[in-house]
Design a protein around this motif. Sequence first.
Motif, PDB file in Angstrom:
ATOM      1  N   GLN A   1       0.829  -1.204   0.000  1.00  0.00           N
ATOM      2  CA  GLN A   1       0.000   0.000   0.000  1.00  0.00           C
ATOM      3  C   GLN A   1       0.865   1.257   0.000  1.00  0.00           C
ATOM      4  OE1 GLN A   1      -2.607   0.305   3.392  1.00  0.00           O
ATOM      5  NE2 GLN A   1      -4.087   1.596   2.306  1.00  0.00           N
TER       6      GLN A   1
ATOM      7  N   LEU B   1       2.251   1.792  -3.510  1.00  0.00           N
ATOM      8  CA  LEU B   1       1.250   2.285  -4.459  1.00  0.00           C
ATOM      9  C   LEU B   1       0.902   3.749  -4.204  1.00  0.00           C
ATOM     10  CD1 LEU B   1      -1.136  -0.811  -4.560  1.00  0.00           C
ATOM     11  CD2 LEU B   1       0.512  -0.096  -6.287  1.00  0.00           C
ATOM     12  N   GLU B   2       0.923   4.173  -2.938  1.00  0.00           N
ATOM     13  CA  GLU B   2       0.556   5.544  -2.589  1.00  0.00           C
ATOM     14  C   GLU B   2       1.761   6.475  -2.489  1.00  0.00           C
ATOM     15  OE1 GLU B   2      -1.635   5.219   1.007  1.00  0.00           O
ATOM     16  OE2 GLU B   2      -3.339   4.168   0.088  1.00  0.00           O
TER      17      GLU B   2
ATOM     18  N   LYS C   1       4.160   6.441  -0.184  1.00  0.00           N
ATOM     19  CA  LYS C   1       4.423   6.821   1.200  1.00  0.00           C
ATOM     20  C   LYS C   1       5.515   5.937   1.796  1.00  0.00           C
ATOM     21  CE  LYS C   1      -0.379   8.316   1.978  1.00  0.00           C
ATOM     22  NZ  LYS C   1      -1.584   8.105   2.815  1.00  0.00           N
TER      23      LYS C   1
END
Length: 281
Positions: free
Chosen positions: A236, A239-240, A242
């Motif tokens: 995640q 993908l973001e 971060k």
Amino acid sequence: MVGLYATVAGADYKDSYSRGLEAVKDGDWAEVRNRMQEALADNAEPAPRIRLYGQRWEPYVPQYFLGLAAFKLGDCKTAVAQWRSAANQGVIGKVAALKAAQDRDLSICETRLAGTDKPAPDKPVTPEPVQPVRPEPKPEPAQPEPVEPSRPEPEKPKPEPVRPEPRPDPPKPEPPKPAPTTPTVAQRVPDALLGAMRAFLAGRYAEVAQLAPDTWSDPKAKAHGFLLRAAARHMQAQLEGKDATDAVRNDIRAALAIDARLVPDATVFSPRFRLLFAATR
């Protein structure tokens, strides 16, 4: 718990397709055929580009690779059938590199098949010379041998009848014992962990990142729950765009504190996550 990944991922066409691509690199064409047939059974719709896991995108063309495996194994008839299928022709033209290789191999196969379809010319038959039939000599009639008069044989005493001994009754077979049933991997895995694994393979990383494995009672399931949550948070964050390294490392340490021998499966988890896992202690 390693069997859990094989059970759940085995039904995922992306896993079968990924293994088939690895077999193509190794030149194991029988394995390519088996894996692509598995993927095709789960999803027969090709696509110019799909996400296998993480940031890995590949064209999904199982019909092309089935044809390539048949070509490499000497089965041109199957290769041509796969390459000329409507599903493959609708997508392969959008993948230039594979289209060029297919056109080359298709031309070779069509040439081979055209050569095998031509009937062989008839060879002229040369009649064999007829040998004259010689009459066989007639056998001379056999002379009858003199017959001596037969003498009556003395009567032999009749043997006493033999009474059969009584046979014991055969033992009755014991009824077969029921075979012990072994529960499947899915039956032994807690529902919470099984659902989390399916969500992770489906790419629902936000859902898996919200797991609370510390509330689970089974120690092995709890360790794998922390492992899945760490991998989901890692994917995640990528993908973001971060940075969730600290949270991911904390989950990895929690999993290893329960099971120090835990190792992420290479068929499920991305190479980047496995490197981070190996560097975290």
